[in-house]
Design a protein around this motif. Sequence first.
Motif, short mmCIF file in Angstrom:
data_model
loop_
_atom_site.label_atom_id
_atom_site.label_comp_id
_atom_site.label_asym_id
_atom_site.label_seq_id
_atom_site.Cartn_x
_atom_site.Cartn_y
_atom_site.Cartn_z
N PRO A 37 35.11 34.05 51.78
CA PRO A 37 35.01 35.04 51.79
C PRO A 37 34.80 36.19 50.69
CG PRO A 37 37.14 35.00 53.29
CD PRO A 37 36.59 33.40 52.03
N HIS A 38 33.36 36.56 50.31
CA HIS A 38 33.85 37.63 49.65
C HIS A 38 32.70 38.88 49.08
CE1 HIS A 38 30.84 34.34 49.03
NE2 HIS A 38 30.09 35.33 48.74
N ALA A 39 32.71 39.74 48.58
CA ALA A 39 31.63 41.00 48.47
C ALA A 39 30.47 40.17 47.62
CB ALA A 39 32.37 42.18 47.17
N GLY A 40 29.61 41.12 48.02
CA GLY A 40 28.15 41.02 47.69
C GLY A 40 27.44 41.66 46.15
N GLN A 41 27.44 40.39 45.79
CA GLN A 41 26.96 41.24 44.00
C GLN A 41 25.61 40.41 43.47
OE1 GLN A 41 31.81 41.50 42.44
NE2 GLN A 41 31.03 39.69 42.04
N PHE A 42 24.57 41.64 43.69
CA PHE A 42 23.24 41.04 43.44
C PHE A 42 22.85 41.45 42.46
CE2 PHE A 42 24.84 40.86 47.56
CZ PHE A 42 24.71 39.42 48.18
N LEU A 43 22.01 40.38 41.66
CA LEU A 43 20.82 41.53 40.52
C LEU A 43 19.80 41.03 41.10
CD1 LEU A 43 21.84 39.01 37.44
CD2 LEU A 43 22.18 41.71 37.83
N ILE A 44 18.96 42.44 41.21
CA ILE A 44 17.71 42.04 42.13
C ILE A 44 16.45 42.71 40.83
CG2 ILE A 44 16.59 43.11 43.79
CD1 ILE A 44 18.97 43.35 45.28
N CYS A 45 15.12 41.80 41.05
CA CYS A 45 14.60 42.51 40.21
C CYS A 45 12.92 42.67 41.07
CB CYS A 45 14.11 40.84 39.44
SG CYS A 45 11.98 40.99 38.47
N GLU A 46 12.48 44.29 40.55
CA GLU A 46 12.09 45.55 41.17
C GLU A 46 10.59 44.76 40.49
OE1 GLU A 46 12.73 48.13 38.29
OE2 GLU A 46 14.79 49.01 39.46
N LEU A 65 37.89 47.52 41.59
CA LEU A 65 37.25 48.39 42.56
C LEU A 65 38.72 48.79 43.81
CD1 LEU A 65 33.51 48.28 43.25
CD2 LEU A 65 35.06 49.61 42.32
N SER A 66 39.35 47.47 44.11
CA SER A 66 40.42 47.87 45.53
C SER A 66 42.01 48.39 44.77
CB SER A 66 40.41 47.40 46.30
OG SER A 66 40.81 45.23 45.35
N ALA A 67 41.89 48.23 43.24
CA ALA A 67 43.17 48.70 42.43
C ALA A 67 42.90 50.19 41.45
CB ALA A 67 43.63 47.73 41.22
N SER A 68 41.46 50.55 41.99
CA SER A 68 42.01 52.41 41.35
C SER A 68 42.44 52.88 42.21
CB SER A 68 40.50 51.74 41.54
OG SER A 68 39.87 52.50 42.21
N PRO A 69 42.91 54.02 41.61
CA PRO A 69 43.79 54.84 42.41
C PRO A 69 42.95 55.27 43.07
CG PRO A 69 43.85 55.08 40.22
CD PRO A 69 43.56 54.46 40.30
N PRO A 70 42.18 55.47 43.19
CA PRO A 70 41.38 56.37 44.54
C PRO A 70 41.22 55.58 45.69
CG PRO A 70 39.74 57.00 43.12
CD PRO A 70 41.06 56.09 42.86
N ALA A 71 41.66 53.83 45.59
CA ALA A 71 41.04 53.58 46.34
C ALA A 71 41.84 52.98 47.39
CB ALA A 71 40.60 52.38 46.49
N HIS A 72 43.83 53.82 46.41
CA HIS A 72 44.52 53.00 47.25
C HIS A 72 45.14 53.75 49.13
CE1 HIS A 72 46.59 52.63 43.32
NE2 HIS A 72 45.41 51.47 43.28
N GLY A 73 45.35 52.92 49.59
CA GLY A 73 45.37 53.72 51.18
C GLY A 73 44.32 53.05 52.16
N PHE A 74 42.84 53.40 51.14
CA PHE A 74 41.29 52.46 51.93
C PHE A 74 41.44 51.62 52.34
CE2 PHE A 74 37.00 52.72 52.09
CZ PHE A 74 36.96 53.61 52.22
N GLU A 75 40.98 51.05 53.25
CA GLU A 75 40.35 49.91 54.04
C GLU A 75 39.11 49.58 53.32
OE1 GLU A 75 41.94 49.31 57.97
OE2 GLU A 75 40.22 47.13 57.77
N VAL A 76 38.58 48.28 52.86
CA VAL A 76 37.36 48.20 52.43
C VAL A 76 37.32 47.28 53.53
CG1 VAL A 76 35.46 47.58 50.98
CG2 VAL A 76 37.38 49.31 50.02
#
Length: 152
Positions: A94-103, A120-131
């Motif tokens: 399981p992982h978040a998707g990260q892609f490089l897309i050629c236009e 990202l999930s360790a950044s303060p605004p994300a605390h308590g946010f369930e991604v």
Amino acid sequence: MSSSAEQMLARAEALAAERGLALTPLRRQVYELVVRARKPIGAYDLIDAIKPQRGGRVPPTTVYRALDFLVEHGFVHRIASKNAFLACCEAGKPHAGQFLICEECGATLEIPGDELASTLSASPPAHGFEVRHQVVELSGLCSDCQQRLRNT
Ligand SMILES: [Zn+2]
Ligand SMILES: [Zn+2]
């Protein structure tokens, strides 16, 4: 990272067996088409490419359900900006998707790794946010297209 289609299919079958997932012939066929496409492929192209075993045409909803299954279990990623599907390079992990897309040519590469998601999930605004869903799509020019455009 560029494992052959056969290797990816074998891995998917092993994974499905290990997890008790039903990789039905249709789901397997859809997965194989996504793997062989090598770039994001849309649902309509898949529907056109599927050869039903008993003639006729596979109903689109059946193909959509197969795609839902493949996305849900991490075999395939949905590329939102293209409304298309790409085989995952690390199926079963399981992982978040990260892609490089050629236009230019549509070539799409998956970037493995979880560092960005954890940052990202360790950044303060994300605390308590369930991604629940995280996809990062970087668009630009692949090296082949850069070269081609430079030479014209
Ligand atoms: Zn992936
Ligand atoms: Zn390109």
